[in-house]
Design a protein around this motif. Structure first.
Motif, PDB file in Angstrom:
ATOM      1  N   ALA A   1      -4.655  -3.772  -3.188  1.00 45.92           N
ATOM      2  CA  ALA A   1      -4.366  -2.545  -3.645  1.00 45.92           C
ATOM      3  C   ALA A   1      -3.928  -2.267  -4.995  1.00 45.92           C
ATOM      4  CB  ALA A   1      -3.675  -1.973  -2.774  1.00 45.92           C
TER       5      ALA A   1
ATOM      6  N   SER B   1       0.827  -1.305   0.091  1.00 43.15           N
ATOM      7  CA  SER B   1       0.229  -0.161   0.069  1.00 43.15           C
ATOM      8  C   SER B   1       0.909   1.330   0.100  1.00 43.15           C
ATOM      9  CB  SER B   1      -0.906   0.101   1.235  1.00 43.15           C
ATOM     10  OG  SER B   1      -0.107  -0.089   2.474  1.00 43.15           O
TER      11      SER B   1
ATOM     12  N   GLY C   1      -7.158  -7.045   6.982  1.00 41.27           N
ATOM     13  CA  GLY C   1      -8.505  -6.476   6.567  1.00 41.27           C
ATOM     14  C   GLY C   1      -9.470  -6.834   7.487  1.00 41.27           C
TER      15      GLY C   1
ATOM     16  N   GLN D   1      -2.824  -5.874   1.687  1.00 40.81           N
ATOM     17  CA  GLN D   1      -4.188  -5.203   2.236  1.00 40.81           C
ATOM     18  C   GLN D   1      -5.232  -5.357   1.243  1.00 40.81           C
ATOM     19  OE1 GLN D   1      -1.237  -3.562   0.220  1.00 40.81           O
ATOM     20  NE2 GLN D   1      -0.871  -3.618   2.127  1.00 40.81           N
ATOM     21  N   GLU D   2      -6.647  -5.149   1.984  1.00 42.92           N
ATOM     22  CA  GLU D   2      -7.670  -5.293   1.113  1.00 42.92           C
ATOM     23  C   GLU D   2      -8.403  -3.862   0.993  1.00 42.92           C
ATOM     24  OE1 GLU D   2     -10.001  -9.225   1.381  1.00 42.92           O
ATOM     25  OE2 GLU D   2     -11.984  -7.847   1.514  1.00 42.92           O
ATOM     26  N   TYR D   3      -8.592  -3.672  -0.479  1.00 42.36           N
ATOM     27  CA  TYR D   3      -9.473  -2.391  -0.776  1.00 42.36           C
ATOM     28  C   TYR D   3     -10.510  -3.040  -1.452  1.00 42.36           C
ATOM     29  CZ  TYR D   3      -5.159   0.394   0.404  1.00 42.36           C
ATOM     30  OH  TYR D   3      -4.165   1.154   0.777  1.00 42.36           O
ATOM     31  N   ASN D   4     -11.700  -2.766  -1.295  1.00 47.48           N
ATOM     32  CA  ASN D   4     -12.734  -3.290  -1.953  1.00 47.48           C
ATOM     33  C   ASN D   4     -12.829  -4.603  -2.535  1.00 47.48           C
ATOM     34  OD1 ASN D   4     -14.140  -0.377  -1.845  1.00 47.48           O
ATOM     35  ND2 ASN D   4     -12.860   0.260  -3.293  1.00 47.48           N
TER      36      ASN D   4
ATOM     37  N   ARG E   1      -1.144   4.668   6.023  1.00 46.02           N
ATOM     38  CA  ARG E   1      -1.330   3.087   5.607  1.00 46.02           C
ATOM     39  C   ARG E   1      -0.825   2.463   6.809  1.00 46.02           C
ATOM     40  NH1 ARG E   1       3.951   2.343   2.049  1.00 46.02           N
ATOM     41  NH2 ARG E   1       5.281   3.839   3.205  1.00 46.02           N
TER      42      ARG E   1
ATOM     43  N   ARG F   1      -0.942   4.506   0.465  1.00 42.71           N
ATOM     44  CA  ARG F   1      -1.686   5.785   1.037  1.00 42.71           C
ATOM     45  C   ARG F   1      -1.211   6.368   1.903  1.00 42.71           C
ATOM     46  NH1 ARG F   1      -5.303   5.290   5.234  1.00 42.71           N
ATOM     47  NH2 ARG F   1      -5.285   3.175   6.011  1.00 42.71           N
TER      48      ARG F   1
END
Ligand SMILES: Cc1cc2nc3c(=O)[nH]c(=O)nc-3n(C[C@H](O)[C@H](O)[C@H](O)COP(=O)(O)O)c2cc1C
Length: 174
Positions: free
Chosen positions: A79, A9, A104, A72-75, A14, A11
């Motif tokens: 990522a 990640s 997550g 990491q889990e995004y949606n 993070r 962002r």
């Protein structure tokens, strides 16, 4: 052997650096091997194919004998920064082994399984054990990583598998 702990990640805010440092701490008990944090963010990779690639990334992936992906889990997916990092090298990944550490609200396992699909195409042998951290129980306020001591056992299982396969695959690389 030399292993990269890849922070997927990028962002602001993070938590991946905390997870990576914990994995590095547990892994560093393995004598005779090196474990280093490889931060995708530091490479400032362009979106693949849109600008001059940062070949320092390819050199780093090439020099490593194996990888531990911090996923990491995004949606319900990995990522985009991690997918781009995976896409940004090719032969440099080939015939190496990898472990996956995910997190997550559900342990990040949907993202972790997607990483496995991509690794298959990049000729990376991903080991079975996937330490999966839960945002509700392994983090305070979803931001301060506080894994229970019981999680070390899973990390060590993953490391055992990673070292074994990495040693075997070293034998087939030129
Ligand atoms: C855009 C976005 C989408 C997210 N979607 C999910 C999700 O589908 N499932 C989940 O378990 N967590 C989800 N999360 C929570 C992240 O897994 C959590 O914020 C985690 O800390 C992200 O990793 P990072 O801090 O290293 O960026 C999402 C977070 C963001 C920012």
């Amino acid at each position: 052997m030399k292993f990269g702990i890849i922070l997927g990640s990028t962002r602001e805010g993070r938590v991946s650096p905390q997870v990576g440092e914990y994995i590095k701490k547990v892994a560093s008990a393995r004598e005779g091997h090196e474990f280093e944090i490889v931060d995708v963010k530091e490479y400032n990779l362009p979106f693949m194919g849109t600008a001059t690639p940062n070949l320092a990334w390819n050199e780093k992936i090439n020099e490593l004998d194996g990888y531990i992906f911090i996923v990491q889990e995004y949606n319900h997916a990995m990522a985009a920064s991690l997918k781009n990092a995976l896409d940004s090298a090719r032969e440099e990944w080939f015939n190496k082994a990898a472990g996956i550490v995910s997190y997550g609200s559900g342990g990040g396992i949907r993202a972790a399984e997607q990483v496995r699909l991509v690794l298959a195409e990049q000729k990376v042998a991903d080991v079975r054990t996937n330490p999966a951290f839960n945002l509700f129980t392994d983090f305070e306020n979803f931001s301060d990583f506080k894994p229970g001591d019981h999680m070390d056992a899973g990390v060590n299982d993953m490391l055992d598998e990673l070292l074994l396969w990495s040693q075997a695959l070293k034998g087939i690389r030129a």
